[in-house]
Design an enzyme around this catalytic site. Structure first.
Site: not given
Ligand code: LMR
Length: 394
Positions: A127, A208, A210, A243
């Protein structure tokens, strides 16, 4: 003063959002930013979120500050969702943060406070905000191989080879599930190999996570991070509720640090809370309270899980449909990886010229590295995308 400023490099995902907005074509297709859209193109407020918000409006008696670390009930509920029933609470420090990006930023600040000489290892690709924040904070950023464009899968041998070179104390950023941007994910066996290697090297994983619930399900998507927490002395985790709860604009994240011993917990917790104070004081609370309300209420939780699972299976359906359309139109299996990938994203493997052709001739917007957001599609747009891909010669 301001005449000393220089233009900042644009974030490629946000730049694409702006370009899409400016395109007057009504049949344009937005496969850019990672936001879920239903079949009619809306990003709905999830049913359980609406109900929890209604409850808060009725019952909340104050908007006074929470603690610097946020509402403890939120941390308890979300850490349980991610780490399962055996959360090692005596070794877990946590602070609520403004979204997953806030957790990444606060986590990197914590690393800088604890070990400013550490390099940050990122998957290639990753990302774009990972390197952007790490470089802004002055870290030495290194990359490890991750993706094999020839197969559309993880380059496990390359990854392990590169991680073998990580020196003691460096930090390795891993995507908990639904790798962004590739969509290619580690198997549990590969997680175990990575864990063993990091332990051997004395490196610290920073996970991470997400997109929990967008890949193979809420439990399956958390198995990698749980394995690390089980096996390693120190683990950092940046979690986002944007999300999976669909509360993008509420900025709801959590930074967790698993410390090596109970003795280190108080100082680490204090350092994390102090970093919150230095950067924004108290973290946002509304989204956090919505999340803890849902996770601690059996009926709301069941409804949220059902709606999330419907989102997940609709994305899997779109993946199958796209891979099938491309199989027929290209008369080959070379896009089969799209059905094997998990999460919102896949890296298509198109060149910048092909991406530009798709945008110009078909109004298809994907990120410049050819990341496409599967959740931006619907049953009607899939055939149009397949046509654009084949026409552009991908
Ligand atoms: C994305 O990768 O599209 C999302 O994580 C949204 C963002 O902030 O970039």
């Amino acid at each position: 003063m301001f005449d000393a400023l220089t233009a900042q490099p644009p974030d490629k995902i946000l730049a694409l959002m702006a370009a899409f907005r400016e395109d007057p074509r009504s049949d344009k297709i937005d496969l850019g930013v990672g936001v879920y859209r239903d079949a009619s193109g809306n990003t709905p407020v999830m049913r359980a979120v609406k109900a929890a918000e209604q409850g808060l409006v009725e019952e909340q008696t104050t908007k006074a500050y929470t603690g610097l670390a946020g509402d403890p009930a939120y941390a308890e509920a979300l850490s349980g969702l991610i780490l399962g029933p055996d959360v090692p609470r005596v070794r877990l420090a946590h602070v609520a943060t403004p979204g997953g990006t806030g957790a990444i930023r606060q986590g990197l600040e914590l690393i800088r406070m604890a070990n400013p000489g550490a390099a940050i290892w990122l998957s290639d690709p990753t990302w774009p905000n990972h390197p952007a924040i790490a470089k802004y904070l002055g870290f030495d950023v290194k990359t490890y191989r991750y993706f094999d464009p020839a197969t559309g899968g993880v380059d496990a041998a390359g990854m392990l080879n590169d991680l073998m070179k990580v020196p003691r104390g460096d930090v390795v950023v891993l995507h908990g599930c639904c790798h962004n941007p590739t969509g290619a994910n580690l198997t549990l066996g590969q997680w175990a190999e990575v864990a063993g290697l990091l332990q051997e090297r004395g490196a610290v994983p920073f996970v991470d996570i997400a997109y929990q619930g967008f890949g193979d399900g809420l439990e399956a998507d958390a198995l990698g991070v749980r394995l690390l927490v089980d096996r390693l002395p120190e683990v950092m985790i940046a979690a986002s509720c944007s999300k999976n709860f669909g509360i993008y604009r509420e900025r709801t994240g959590l930074l967790m640090s698993l410390v090596g011993s109970m003795a280190e917990l108080k100082v680490t917790q204090g350092a994390m809370a102090s970093l919150n104070r230095l950067n924004f004081s108290f973290p946002p609370d509304h989204g956090a309270r919505v999340v803890s309300t849902i996770l601690t209420d059996d009926a709301l939780r069941a409804d949220w899980e059902a709606e999330l699972d419907a989102v997940r299976t609709s994305m899997l359906g779109l993946r199958e449909q796209l891979a099938g359309e491309l199989r027929t139109r290209s008369n080959s299996d070379r896009f089969g990886f799209l059905a094997a990938h998990r999460g919102m994203f896949s890296l298509l493997g198109a060149t910048p010229e092909q991406i530009e052709t798709m945008r110009r001739d078909h109004g298809v917007y994907m990120v410049g590295d050819s990341r496409l957001n599967i959740a931006g599609l619907n049953a009607q747009t899939v055939p149009r995308l397949a046509e654009a891909i084949v026409a552009a010669g991908v």
